[in-house]
Design a protein around this motif. Sequence first.
Motif, mmCIF file in Angstrom:
data_model
loop_
_atom_site.group_PDB
_atom_site.id
_atom_site.type_symbol
_atom_site.label_atom_id
_atom_site.label_comp_id
_atom_site.label_asym_id
_atom_site.label_seq_id
_atom_site.Cartn_x
_atom_site.Cartn_y
_atom_site.Cartn_z
ATOM 1 N N MET A 1 -13.832 8.056 -0.322
ATOM 2 C CA MET A 1 -12.983 8.424 1.009
ATOM 3 C C MET A 1 -13.018 7.062 2.515
ATOM 4 O O MET A 1 -11.758 7.503 2.516
ATOM 5 N N LYS A 2 -13.671 6.592 2.301
ATOM 6 C CA LYS A 2 -13.406 5.863 3.394
ATOM 7 C C LYS A 2 -12.671 5.080 3.054
ATOM 8 O O LYS A 2 -11.924 4.230 3.288
ATOM 9 N N ILE A 5 -9.269 5.814 3.772
ATOM 10 C CA ILE A 5 -8.707 6.241 4.634
ATOM 11 C C ILE A 5 -8.603 4.159 4.955
ATOM 12 O O ILE A 5 -7.191 4.725 5.838
ATOM 13 N N VAL A 6 -8.754 3.651 5.199
ATOM 14 C CA VAL A 6 -8.723 2.671 5.412
ATOM 15 C C VAL A 6 -7.437 1.712 4.496
ATOM 16 O O VAL A 6 -6.783 1.283 5.377
ATOM 17 N N SER A 9 -4.366 3.850 6.443
ATOM 18 C CA SER A 9 -4.557 2.956 7.554
ATOM 19 C C SER A 9 -3.406 1.994 8.090
ATOM 20 O O SER A 9 -2.719 1.409 8.390
ATOM 21 N N LEU A 10 -3.692 0.614 6.837
ATOM 22 C CA LEU A 10 -3.383 -0.882 6.146
ATOM 23 C C LEU A 10 -1.799 0.453 5.403
ATOM 24 O O LEU A 10 -1.002 -0.678 6.692
ATOM 25 N N LEU A 12 0.247 2.680 6.796
ATOM 26 C CA LEU A 12 0.707 3.429 8.354
ATOM 27 C C LEU A 12 1.091 2.121 9.189
ATOM 28 O O LEU A 12 1.714 1.650 9.530
ATOM 29 N N SER A 13 -0.176 0.908 9.256
ATOM 30 C CA SER A 13 0.009 -0.490 10.351
ATOM 31 C C SER A 13 1.631 -0.906 9.250
ATOM 32 O O SER A 13 2.363 -1.550 10.870
ATOM 33 N N LEU A 16 4.714 0.598 10.109
ATOM 34 C CA LEU A 16 5.201 0.883 11.993
ATOM 35 C C LEU A 16 5.470 -0.098 11.986
ATOM 36 O O LEU A 16 6.165 -1.096 13.297
ATOM 37 N N CYS A 17 4.763 -1.610 11.660
ATOM 38 C CA CYS A 17 5.204 -3.637 12.071
ATOM 39 C C CYS A 17 6.989 -3.631 11.640
ATOM 40 O O CYS A 17 7.817 -4.088 12.220
ATOM 41 N N LEU A 20 9.202 -1.855 13.915
ATOM 42 C CA LEU A 20 9.157 -3.186 15.361
ATOM 43 C C LEU A 20 10.005 -4.060 14.636
ATOM 44 O O LEU A 20 10.782 -4.327 15.600
ATOM 45 N N LEU B 14 -9.474 1.646 13.064
ATOM 46 C CA LEU B 14 -9.127 0.817 12.521
ATOM 47 C C LEU B 14 -7.409 0.465 12.740
ATOM 48 O O LEU B 14 -6.835 -0.600 12.829
ATOM 49 N N LEU B 15 -6.740 2.302 12.160
ATOM 50 C CA LEU B 15 -5.054 1.365 12.046
ATOM 51 C C LEU B 15 -4.849 1.428 13.800
ATOM 52 O O LEU B 15 -4.004 0.089 13.879
ATOM 53 N N ILE B 26 3.374 -10.837 16.200
ATOM 54 C CA ILE B 26 5.057 -9.742 15.438
ATOM 55 C C ILE B 26 5.821 -10.717 17.267
ATOM 56 O O ILE B 26 6.773 -11.105 17.391
#
Lengths: 173, 304
Positions: A1-2, A5-6, A9-10, A12-13, A16-17, A20, B14-15, B26
């Motif tokens: 599970m952990k 999620i990690v 998260s990565l 999603l990051s 987002l990047c 940007l 973490l996110l 960036i």
Amino acid sequence: MKIKIVILSLVLSVSLCSCLLTSCGEKTADNSGKTASSAAQNDAGDKKLSDVYEKITQETSLPEMYIMTDGYIESYYGLTADMMEDKVFASAEDAMLADTIAIVKVPEGSDTAAVEAAFKTVKEQKMVELESYNPDQYQRVQKAAIKTFGQYVCYVISDDNDAILNIIESSIA
Amino acid sequence: MKKSNTFVVRGITLLLLVMLVAGNFITVRFSQSGNPSFFSINSHGSGNRTGQSFLNNRSLTGELPAGYRDELEQILNTPTDDNYTEEEAAAIRKFYAETAFVGDSLMMGYNIYLQKNDREGYFAKTTMLCAYGFSARNAIRPIGEKTKHPLYKGKKMLVEDALKLAKSKRVFIVFWANEIPGADIDKANQNLEILVQRIREKSPDIEVYIVSPCYLYLKTPKKTNFLNNNNLYALTLSRREFCKNNNAGYVEVSKYLGNEKVGLLEKYTSDYHIHVNKDAYDIWTKVFTDYALGRDPDIEVVPK
């Protein structure tokens, strides 16, 4: 599970990047003619002629172009802001190329003669300068088109003069 | 349930951390590789050295002789590549708003460069009087239908009349390759002297600056008996003398782009002949803006 999620998260990051990165790229677009629609709009204060120019860049073959500043237009062409309701002035970024697209919409009720005369003067000036200095470009300037469509006056130096004038005429009709 | 909540909180933390690190990355990437204004102003007044990133884009090794390379590094690095403060930027704008550039195709190219790259507006109000193939020889001829004189406000004008009309306080004259063909160097300097006299007659208080001549790309196929680097070097030396004898300022830009032995360096040529590219004009701009602040290390003569 952990771990899931990690990983989530990565992912999603990274997404987002990427967003940007894309928006930053758009912000740093320069003044080149190919990407200059916003610059042209700002200069002109009117969307229409910048749209016409954008269409020309998409449908014809132009070298790298830049948008002339208001100061230069006044200083060189002698055309002041009150003589132009809308305008686009673009020229080749390479000083050794004569390619130019200038379109001016004169204010309602104004005569186009002053703008036509300004374009004629610039054309003659370029011919005098280039005749012995750069004969190839001299020949291109010789074929430059100065044409008036109602309130619009155009000055075009390109290998695609006819195509460009057709785009202008059909766009402003 | 409690355990999964903990995981969610840890995941969000973490996110956020990853976003923070990536965001900084960036920002750094874009501040280095983007194409910011030439030397953007640091609003806090202390330098953040955007000039350094500009320098990093080019190799300074291997092509320039050591002395020239050192001088180039000196002018681009320390102490002159600190960002301009607001006050300095304002001083540069004022200096060049009162200035006119007179020149040939090289100046035509610089004019285009400035319209595209001068985002701080240092040269936004500079008067530009240039024409292809222009020279002092052309400038002192009376205006005719077929003569080469610059256009100003839509009219072909004598340089001295345009400067008077523009109320210029100083003029930078950039004549070089077109000075040589058909005229020897002494004759070229006599022509320039006549032009400078006429300028001063019409604008008695004007400061006159001569910008150094540039060199030819060494392998240019268009070299002639007149137009070659030996003659351009002789012209450079004589122009320095001209400035001393005529109370004019001398602005050195050419030595950063090459010299009489190596010619115009390949990395600065735009046509493998006599014209220069954006990188070269970046250097011109740096020299000019520093000059306005009195920082140029090669100021030899300053007009009184």
